[in-house]
Design a protein around this motif. Structure first.
Motif, short mmCIF file in Angstrom:
data_model
loop_
_atom_site.label_atom_id
_atom_site.label_comp_id
_atom_site.label_asym_id
_atom_site.label_seq_id
_atom_site.Cartn_x
_atom_site.Cartn_y
_atom_site.Cartn_z
N ILE A 22 0.86 -1.19 0.00
CA ILE A 22 0.00 0.00 0.00
C ILE A 22 0.89 1.24 0.00
O ILE A 22 1.91 1.29 0.67
N GLY A 28 -4.37 2.43 -3.09
CA GLY A 28 -5.08 3.31 -2.15
C GLY A 28 -6.12 2.53 -1.40
O GLY A 28 -5.93 1.34 -1.07
N GLY A 29 -7.25 3.16 -1.15
CA GLY A 29 -8.28 2.58 -0.30
C GLY A 29 -8.80 1.23 -0.77
O GLY A 29 -9.09 0.37 0.05
N VAL A 32 -6.61 -1.69 0.22
CA VAL A 32 -6.71 -1.92 1.67
C VAL A 32 -8.02 -2.63 1.98
O VAL A 32 -8.06 -3.62 2.73
N ARG A 232 -3.60 9.88 -1.82
CA ARG A 232 -3.09 9.97 -3.18
C ARG A 232 -3.08 11.43 -3.64
O ARG A 232 -3.79 12.26 -3.10
N ARG A 236 -9.15 15.52 -7.11
CA ARG A 236 -10.34 15.28 -6.27
C ARG A 236 -10.00 15.33 -4.78
O ARG A 236 -10.88 15.56 -3.94
N LYS A 237 -8.75 15.13 -4.42
CA LYS A 237 -8.38 15.10 -3.00
C LYS A 237 -8.23 16.49 -2.40
O LYS A 237 -8.10 16.65 -1.19
N VAL A 262 1.82 13.27 3.14
CA VAL A 262 2.22 11.86 2.93
C VAL A 262 1.49 11.31 1.71
O VAL A 262 0.28 11.48 1.58
N GLY A 263 2.24 10.61 0.85
CA GLY A 263 1.63 9.97 -0.32
C GLY A 263 2.28 10.45 -1.60
O GLY A 263 3.19 11.27 -1.59
N GLN A 296 5.60 8.23 -0.16
CA GLN A 296 4.70 7.14 0.22
C GLN A 296 5.19 6.44 1.47
O GLN A 296 6.37 6.16 1.61
N ILE A 297 4.27 6.17 2.33
CA ILE A 297 4.61 5.56 3.62
C ILE A 297 3.72 4.33 3.80
O ILE A 297 2.51 4.41 3.59
N HIS A 299 1.86 1.06 5.85
CA HIS A 299 1.02 1.01 7.05
C HIS A 299 1.81 0.66 8.32
O HIS A 299 1.30 0.81 9.42
N LEU A 302 2.97 4.43 9.04
CA LEU A 302 1.92 5.46 9.00
C LEU A 302 1.30 5.80 10.36
O LEU A 302 1.05 6.98 10.66
N LEU A 323 -10.83 6.21 4.07
CA LEU A 323 -10.17 5.42 5.11
C LEU A 323 -9.25 6.26 5.99
O LEU A 323 -9.11 6.00 7.19
N VAL A 324 -8.63 7.27 5.38
CA VAL A 324 -7.66 8.08 6.13
C VAL A 324 -8.32 8.68 7.38
O VAL A 324 -7.69 8.76 8.44
N GLU A 327 -8.40 6.07 10.08
CA GLU A 327 -7.04 5.72 10.53
C GLU A 327 -6.52 6.80 11.49
O GLU A 327 -5.96 6.50 12.55
N1 UDP Z 1 -1.95 5.26 2.02
C1 UDP Z 1 -0.77 4.69 2.47
N2 UDP Z 1 0.40 5.35 2.24
C2 UDP Z 1 0.46 6.52 1.59
C3 UDP Z 1 -0.75 7.11 1.16
C4 UDP Z 1 -1.95 6.45 1.40
O1 UDP Z 1 -0.76 3.63 3.06
O2 UDP Z 1 1.56 7.03 1.40
C5 UDP Z 1 -3.22 4.54 2.32
C6 UDP Z 1 -3.99 5.15 3.48
O3 UDP Z 1 -3.43 4.75 4.70
C7 UDP Z 1 -5.40 4.59 3.24
C8 UDP Z 1 -5.45 4.50 1.72
O4 UDP Z 1 -4.10 4.60 1.23
O5 UDP Z 1 -5.51 3.30 3.81
C9 UDP Z 1 -6.28 5.63 1.14
O6 UDP Z 1 -7.63 5.33 1.29
P1 UDP Z 1 -8.79 6.43 1.21
O7 UDP Z 1 -10.09 5.71 1.33
O8 UDP Z 1 -8.56 7.52 2.20
O9 UDP Z 1 -8.61 7.08 -0.23
P2 UDP Z 1 -8.64 6.44 -1.72
O10 UDP Z 1 -7.21 6.12 -2.08
O11 UDP Z 1 -9.50 5.22 -1.68
O12 UDP Z 1 -9.19 7.52 -2.57
#
Ligand code: UDP
Length: 446
Positions: A22, A28-29, A32, A232, A236-237, A262-263, A296-297, A299, A302, A323-324, A327
């Motif tokens: 991840i 991303g989500g 997971v 990510r 949209r973010k 982060v990401g 990128q980090i 889990h 994180l 998910l963030v 978390e």
């Molecule tokens: N994530 C991660 N490392 C990073 C960036 C994101 O592990 O450097 C993970 C974050 O912990 C979460 C997922 O990516 O579990 C993002 O899920 P979210 O539902 O917030 O967004 P999506 O990627 O589905 O739009």
């Protein structure tokens, strides 16, 4: 390992490999979600096979996560990264590879849970030729994405059509928040069955820890106020909103603050463009020394970032779940988030964080300021945030609800067994607008 005594089910996740690291590439989500749902369903007695497209030739074809849960990487086009918007062409081969796998293993999956619209298409194809109960989770909705002004790829119309078809023809849609269920009703179709089962988080990993230790480990200053973004790089973010809110706080005289982002991946990846754009804005605003791009980090590390932060900000324009948010809250970090989608469901305003209008720079700056400079309140929120997640959003709880739904759908299929060839493609003899809400308190009926 397959078991004769277990019911085998398939989770399909076309592009999001549940076995991927991840934080790598587009992971991303969805990665997971599928991985944790799969592993937790296996502990409840299912044989869980998770199918994804093979992207790297050096990757194993099968990854065994636990005795009854594995990822199977299917051949579908060149074994190389292909952006989602151009992946549809590979899906017919994905269907063939899935069918060949079933034949070679001598297994038939009576229940398939698809993830994302491309997998939905795969599921609908499989439904045409064999008796399968089909469940679907969207993860992202074209109907919302294209509305928010993002450019429409060539596959946009097809995506919208498949998103409607799966809602009307699947045995059940799993929406991850009541807000997502409502969006499906208002933007996609009033037909089809929807059940709301949220996402979860690994509360043994994302948990309350010492902020001092976390900052020491990450070599972050103990005396600065840290604002965190995790996710990510995608327009949209809404990362730009956060950067501008941060600049506003600096202008207002807040000197002792840092923004940690982060990401993100390499410039060659689809999110590289947005990463470069955000870095340019940071540069233009003269914030290079105050904004840290952590990259990128995984889990494993994180939780320390969440713990080290004073506030986690989620400025998304839209988020089906997010998910963030859970978390961060599981680690006791209050969240400032856009008042949209699933974030309205997971965050309890004034108790675990604050919700503000999306893209409103001033509102974000004010909300972040409130949390950073009310230490007593922030301390209270820390406990409430972690309790909120532990009560409502564990993967174990999610898997129990999904397992119950699967059993219900399978039992119904036996009771109402109908020769497959009697089903017409457009039949709409599905109960209208049924939403069950069994275990969560704050759900809405749609
Ligand atoms: N994530 C991660 N490392 C990073 C960036 C994101 O592990 O450097 C993970 C974050 O912990 C979460 C997922 O990516 O579990 C993002 O899920 P979210 O539902 O917030 O967004 P999506 O990627 O589905 O739009």
């Amino acid at each position: 390992m397959q078991s004769l005594h277990r019911q085998a089910i398939a989770l399909i996740s076309d592009h999001a490999d549940p076995a991927a690291d991840i934080g790598l590439e587009e992971a991303g989500g969805q990665n997971v979600y599928v991985r944790h749902v799969g592993e937790n369903l296996a502990t409840l007695g299912w044989q869980v096979d998770m199918f994804t497209r093979k992207v790297h030739p050096e990757d194993d074809d099968i990854v065994q996560h636990s005795p009854h849960c594995r990822t199977i990487r299917l051949k579908a086009g060149a074994e190389t990264y292909i952006p989602r918007d151009r992946l549809f062409e590979q899906m017919p081969e994905f269907v063939k590879s899935f069918q060949s796998f079933q034949s070679s293993e001598g297994v038939h999956y009576p229940l398939i849970h698809t993830n994302y619209w491309l997998s939905a298409w795969v599921g609908l194809e499989l439904q045409k030729t064999s008796a399968v109960q089909l469940l679907h989770t969207y993860h992202s909705l074209g109907a919302v994405k294209y509305q928010s002004g993002q450019s429409r790829p060539a596959s946009a119309d097809l995506r919208l059509q498949i998103e409607r078809e799966i809602l009307e023809r699947a045995n059940c849609i799993v929406a991850t928040s009541p807000q997502e269920a409502q969006t499906l009703r208002s933007h996609v179709s009033t037909y089809g069955r929807i059940e709301m089962i949220p996402c979860g988080t690994d509360t043994s990993n994302f948990r309350l820890m010492s902020k001092t230790d976390a900052r020491n480990l990450l070599k972050l200053d103990q005396h600065e106020q840290i604002i965190l973004y995790v996710g990510r790089f995608d327009p949209r973010k809404g990362i730009e909103t956060l950067v501008r809110a941060f600049a506003l706080l600096k202008q207002q005289g807040q000197q002792n603050i840092k923004l940690v982002i982060v990401g993100g991946s390499s410039p060659q990846m689809p999110d590289g463009e947005e990463r470069v754009r955000i870095a340019e804005i940071v540069n233009e605003l003269g914030l290079n020394l105050e904004v840290i791009f952590a990259g990128q980090i995984g889990h494993d590390i994180l939780p320390f970032y969440y713990t080290a932060a004073d506030v986690c900000v989620i400025p998304s324009h839209y988020e089906p779940f997010g998910l963030v948010a859970i978390e961060a809250m599981a680690c006791g970090t209050p969240v400032v988030a856009s008042d949209v989608g699933g974030l309205k469901f997971t965050i309890i305003p004034e108790q675990t964080g604050l919700l503000v209008p999306p893209q409103d720079v001033v509102a974000f700056a004010n909300a972040i300021h409130r949390i950073l400079f009310d230490e007593l309140w922030a301390r209270k929120m820390r406990k409430q945030a972690s309790a909120n997640v532990n009560q409502r959003f564990t993967w174990g709880g999610v898997a129990i609800q999904l397992s119950e739904l699967y059993r219900h759908v399978l039992a119904q299929s036996i009771m109402h067994e109908q020769p497959h060839n009697l089903r017409t493609p457009d039949s709409r003899n599905i109960p209208k607008s049924v939403i069950y809400q069994r275990t969560l308190q704050s759900a809405t009926k749609v």
